[in-house]
Design a protein around this motif. Structure first.
Motif, PDB file in Angstrom:
ATOM      1  N   LEU A  69      10.744   7.001 -10.994  1.00  0.00           N
ATOM      2  CA  LEU A  69      11.039   7.540  -9.675  1.00  0.00           C
ATOM      3  C   LEU A  69      10.993   9.055  -9.727  1.00  0.00           C
ATOM      4  O   LEU A  69      11.345   9.666 -10.728  1.00  0.00           O
ATOM      5  N   TRP A  70      10.558   9.642  -8.627  1.00  0.00           N
ATOM      6  CA  TRP A  70      10.489  11.088  -8.555  1.00  0.00           C
ATOM      7  C   TRP A  70      11.877  11.696  -8.437  1.00  0.00           C
ATOM      8  O   TRP A  70      12.677  11.271  -7.619  1.00  0.00           O
ATOM      9  N   THR A  71      12.123  12.710  -9.243  1.00  0.00           N
ATOM     10  CA  THR A  71      13.297  13.555  -9.043  1.00  0.00           C
ATOM     11  C   THR A  71      12.847  14.974  -9.351  1.00  0.00           C
ATOM     12  O   THR A  71      12.261  15.188 -10.407  1.00  0.00           O
ATOM     13  N   PRO A  72      13.040  15.918  -8.495  1.00  0.00           N
ATOM     14  CA  PRO A  72      13.606  15.742  -7.157  1.00  0.00           C
ATOM     15  C   PRO A  72      12.637  14.970  -6.258  1.00  0.00           C
ATOM     16  O   PRO A  72      11.489  14.732  -6.627  1.00  0.00           O
ATOM     17  N   LEU A  73      13.110  14.635  -5.073  1.00  0.00           N
ATOM     18  CA  LEU A  73      12.293  13.882  -4.124  1.00  0.00           C
ATOM     19  C   LEU A  73      11.055  14.679  -3.743  1.00  0.00           C
ATOM     20  O   LEU A  73      11.103  15.906  -3.639  1.00  0.00           O
ATOM     21  N   PRO A  74       9.936  13.991  -3.518  1.00  0.00           N
ATOM     22  CA  PRO A  74       8.692  14.709  -3.202  1.00  0.00           C
ATOM     23  C   PRO A  74       8.715  15.294  -1.799  1.00  0.00           C
ATOM     24  O   PRO A  74       9.220  14.668  -0.871  1.00  0.00           O
ATOM     25  N   PRO A  75       8.168  16.466  -1.632  1.00  0.00           N
ATOM     26  CA  PRO A  75       8.105  17.056  -0.289  1.00  0.00           C
ATOM     27  C   PRO A  75       7.032  16.362   0.559  1.00  0.00           C
ATOM     28  O   PRO A  75       6.148  15.685   0.025  1.00  0.00           O
ATOM     29  N   ALA A  76       7.120  16.542   1.861  1.00  0.00           N
ATOM     30  CA  ALA A  76       6.115  15.998   2.774  1.00  0.00           C
ATOM     31  C   ALA A  76       4.736  16.494   2.352  1.00  0.00           C
ATOM     32  O   ALA A  76       4.580  17.637   1.933  1.00  0.00           O
ATOM     33  N   GLY A  77       3.767  15.610   2.419  1.00  0.00           N
ATOM     34  CA  GLY A  77       2.396  15.959   2.057  1.00  0.00           C
ATOM     35  C   GLY A  77       2.036  15.633   0.619  1.00  0.00           C
ATOM     36  O   GLY A  77       0.884  15.797   0.214  1.00  0.00           O
ATOM     37  N   THR A  78       2.992  15.161  -0.176  1.00  0.00           N
ATOM     38  CA  THR A  78       2.712  14.819  -1.570  1.00  0.00           C
ATOM     39  C   THR A  78       1.783  13.605  -1.624  1.00  0.00           C
ATOM     40  O   THR A  78       2.038  12.603  -0.963  1.00  0.00           O
ATOM     41  N   PRO A  79       0.690  13.681  -2.399  1.00  0.00           N
ATOM     42  CA  PRO A  79      -0.203  12.514  -2.520  1.00  0.00           C
ATOM     43  C   PRO A  79       0.513  11.348  -3.198  1.00  0.00           C
ATOM     44  O   PRO A  79       1.215  11.529  -4.186  1.00  0.00           O
ATOM     45  N   VAL A  80       0.352  10.163  -2.642  1.00  0.00           N
ATOM     46  CA  VAL A  80       0.889   8.924  -3.204  1.00  0.00           C
ATOM     47  C   VAL A  80      -0.158   7.828  -3.028  1.00  0.00           C
ATOM     48  O   VAL A  80      -1.133   8.005  -2.302  1.00  0.00           O
ATOM     49  N   MET A  81       0.044   6.709  -3.694  1.00  0.00           N
ATOM     50  CA  MET A  81      -0.829   5.556  -3.531  1.00  0.00           C
ATOM     51  C   MET A  81       0.013   4.398  -3.011  1.00  0.00           C
ATOM     52  O   MET A  81       1.158   4.231  -3.414  1.00  0.00           O
ATOM     53  N   LEU A  82      -0.549   3.616  -2.118  1.00  0.00           N
ATOM     54  CA  LEU A  82       0.148   2.496  -1.506  1.00  0.00           C
ATOM     55  C   LEU A  82      -0.607   1.224  -1.835  1.00  0.00           C
ATOM     56  O   LEU A  82      -1.770   1.073  -1.478  1.00  0.00           O
ATOM     57  N   GLY A  83       0.051   0.314  -2.574  1.00  0.00           N
ATOM     58  CA  GLY A  83      -0.604  -0.930  -2.954  1.00  0.00           C
ATOM     59  C   GLY A  83       0.220  -2.127  -2.562  1.00  0.00           C
ATOM     60  O   GLY A  83       1.439  -2.043  -2.453  1.00  0.00           O
ATOM     61  N   GLY A  84      -0.447  -3.253  -2.347  1.00  0.00           N
ATOM     62  CA  GLY A  84       0.275  -4.472  -2.022  1.00  0.00           C
ATOM     63  C   GLY A  84      -0.662  -5.620  -1.709  1.00  0.00           C
ATOM     64  O   GLY A  84      -1.887  -5.499  -1.762  1.00  0.00           O
ATOM     65  N   TYR A  85      -0.035  -6.751  -1.382  1.00  0.00           N
ATOM     66  CA  TYR A  85      -0.750  -7.955  -0.973  1.00  0.00           C
ATOM     67  C   TYR A  85      -0.684  -7.994   0.551  1.00  0.00           C
ATOM     68  O   TYR A  85       0.308  -8.391   1.133  1.00  0.00           O
ATOM     69  N   ASN A  86      -1.744  -7.549   1.193  1.00  0.00           N
ATOM     70  CA  ASN A  86      -1.744  -7.365   2.637  1.00  0.00           C
ATOM     71  C   ASN A  86      -2.078  -8.647   3.386  1.00  0.00           C
ATOM     72  O   ASN A  86      -2.645  -9.582   2.830  1.00  0.00           O
ATOM     73  N   GLN A  87      -1.762  -8.640   4.655  1.00  0.00           N
ATOM     74  CA  GLN A  87      -1.983  -9.799   5.519  1.00  0.00           C
ATOM     75  C   GLN A  87      -3.432 -10.270   5.484  1.00  0.00           C
ATOM     76  O   GLN A  87      -3.691 -11.466   5.444  1.00  0.00           O
ATOM     77  N   ASP A  88      -4.368  -9.360   5.482  1.00  0.00           N
ATOM     78  CA  ASP A  88      -5.779  -9.753   5.515  1.00  0.00           C
ATOM     79  C   ASP A  88      -6.398  -9.908   4.123  1.00  0.00           C
ATOM     80  O   ASP A  88      -7.544 -10.313   4.009  1.00  0.00           O
ATOM     81  N   HIS A  89      -5.657  -9.572   3.084  1.00  0.00           N
ATOM     82  CA  HIS A  89      -6.111  -9.745   1.695  1.00  0.00           C
ATOM     83  C   HIS A  89      -4.939 -10.278   0.872  1.00  0.00           C
ATOM     84  O   HIS A  89      -4.597  -9.735  -0.168  1.00  0.00           O
ATOM     85  N   ALA A  90      -4.329 -11.365   1.328  1.00  0.00           N
ATOM     86  CA  ALA A  90      -3.089 -11.860   0.743  1.00  0.00           C
ATOM     87  C   ALA A  90      -3.251 -12.359  -0.690  1.00  0.00           C
ATOM     88  O   ALA A  90      -2.272 -12.458  -1.419  1.00  0.00           O
ATOM     89  N   GLN A  91      -4.457 -12.654  -1.111  1.00  0.00           N
ATOM     90  CA  GLN A  91      -4.659 -13.234  -2.433  1.00  0.00           C
ATOM     91  C   GLN A  91      -5.040 -12.222  -3.509  1.00  0.00           C
ATOM     92  O   GLN A  91      -5.122 -12.566  -4.681  1.00  0.00           O
ATOM     93  N   ILE A  92      -5.292 -10.978  -3.083  1.00  0.00           N
ATOM     94  CA  ILE A  92      -5.657  -9.942  -4.052  1.00  0.00           C
ATOM     95  C   ILE A  92      -4.845  -8.679  -3.789  1.00  0.00           C
ATOM     96  O   ILE A  92      -4.430  -8.409  -2.666  1.00  0.00           O
ATOM     97  N   LEU A  93      -4.635  -7.921  -4.835  1.00  0.00           N
ATOM     98  CA  LEU A  93      -3.914  -6.659  -4.726  1.00  0.00           C
ATOM     99  C   LEU A  93      -4.888  -5.572  -4.279  1.00  0.00           C
ATOM    100  O   LEU A  93      -5.945  -5.392  -4.896  1.00  0.00           O
ATOM    101  N   THR A  94      -4.554  -4.899  -3.184  1.00  0.00           N
ATOM    102  CA  THR A  94      -5.372  -3.786  -2.711  1.00  0.00           C
ATOM    103  C   THR A  94      -4.516  -2.533  -2.639  1.00  0.00           C
ATOM    104  O   THR A  94      -3.287  -2.610  -2.601  1.00  0.00           O
ATOM    105  N   ALA A  95      -5.180  -1.384  -2.617  1.00  0.00           N
ATOM    106  CA  ALA A  95      -4.446  -0.123  -2.566  1.00  0.00           C
ATOM    107  C   ALA A  95      -5.207   0.918  -1.765  1.00  0.00           C
ATOM    108  O   ALA A  95      -6.440   0.918  -1.723  1.00  0.00           O
ATOM    109  N   ASP A  96      -4.454   1.789  -1.145  1.00  0.00           N
ATOM    110  CA  ASP A  96      -4.975   2.991  -0.505  1.00  0.00           C
ATOM    111  C   ASP A  96      -4.561   4.133  -1.418  1.00  0.00           C
ATOM    112  O   ASP A  96      -3.377   4.407  -1.580  1.00  0.00           O
TER     113      ASP A  96
END
Length: 184
Positions: A146-173
Motif C-alpha cells: 500500500l502507498w504511504t503516504p497516500l498518492p496525490p490526485a493524478g498519480t498513475p495507477v492500474m485497474l484490473g478485475g473480472y468485468n461484466q463483459d469479460h467475466a471469465q478473464i482478468l482484464t486491466a486498464d
C-alpha cells in the motif's frame, strides 16, 4: 484501515466515473482501454475472483496473507439487500476461463460501520470490505503493498478485475489516474 480505504477509493472512483458514460455496460466508455493480462504475472497474480454461492462475482486484491480487499457492494445479496454470510463467499486464485489454481473459503467479513447498504451508487469512501480467509493465500499471490503516504490526485495507477463483459478473464486498464483520496 484508512490506507486500504484510500487505495480502494482511488481505483473505484475511476470506475464509477466511467460507468456514467455508458449506462448499458457499467464501467466501459467509448474509449475502452482494458486488455487481458496474465494471471501469472505481478501485480495481476494478486487479484482474486470473489465468488458467491448464488453465482455473483467480483474482484478482490490480496493485501495481507489472509486478507483480501474488495468492494462491499459486491457482497450484497440482491434478494435480502444484506451482505452474504462469509460462509457463502469463495476466493478463487489464478482464475481464468472457469479454471483456478486455488480455492479458499472466507471466515469473516469486515466493512465500514457507516456504510449504507441501500445507497445507490454506494458511498465511495465506505464501499470496502476486508475478507479474512480461512488459510493464507498461496505464495503465488503475494500481498500488494500500500502507498504511504497516500498518492496525490493524478498519480498513475492500474485497474484490473473480472468485468461484466469479460467475466471469465482478468482484464486491466493500465492508463488510470487517481482522482483524489477519500476517507481518513
Amino acid at each position: 484501515m484508512a490506507l486500504l480505504v484510500a487505495l480502494a477509493t482511488a481505483t473505484l472512483g475511476s470506475a464509477w466515473a466511467r460507468a456514467a458514460e455508458r449506462p448499458l455496460l457499467p464501467g466501459v466508455g467509448a474509449d475502452d482501454r482494458r486488455a487481458p493480462v496474465s494471471i501469472d504475472e505481478a501485480p495481476w497474480r494478486s487479484i482474486v475472483r470473489i465468488q458467491t454461492n448464488l453465482g455473483g462475482r467480483c474482484a478482490g486484491v490480496v493485501v495481507a496473507p489472509t486478507r483480501v480487499l474488495t468492494a462491499a457492494h459486491c457482497l450484497l445479496n440482491p434478494r435480502t439487500r444484506r451482505l452474504f454470510p462469509a460462509s457463502s463467499l469463495h476466493a478463487l486464485f489464478g482464475y481464468d476461463r472457469g479454471a483456478y489454481a486455488r480455492h479458499l473459503s472466507v471466515a469473516a467479513i469486515a466493512t465500514d460501520k457507516n456504510r449504507d447498504p441501500l445507497a445507490v451508487p454506494p458511498d465511495v469512501a465506505s464501499d470496502w470490505a476486508i475478507l479474512t480467509l480461512t488459510e493464507a493465500a498461496p505464495p503465488s499471490a503475494p500481498p500488494l503493498g500500500l502507498w504511504t503516504p497516500l498518492p496525490p490526485a493524478g498519480t498513475p495507477v492500474m485497474l484490473g478485475g473480472y468485468n461484466q463483459d469479460h467475466a471469465q478473464i482478468l482484464t486491466a486498464d493500465r492508463e488510470c489516474r487517481t482522482l483524489g483520496v477519500a476517507g481518513g
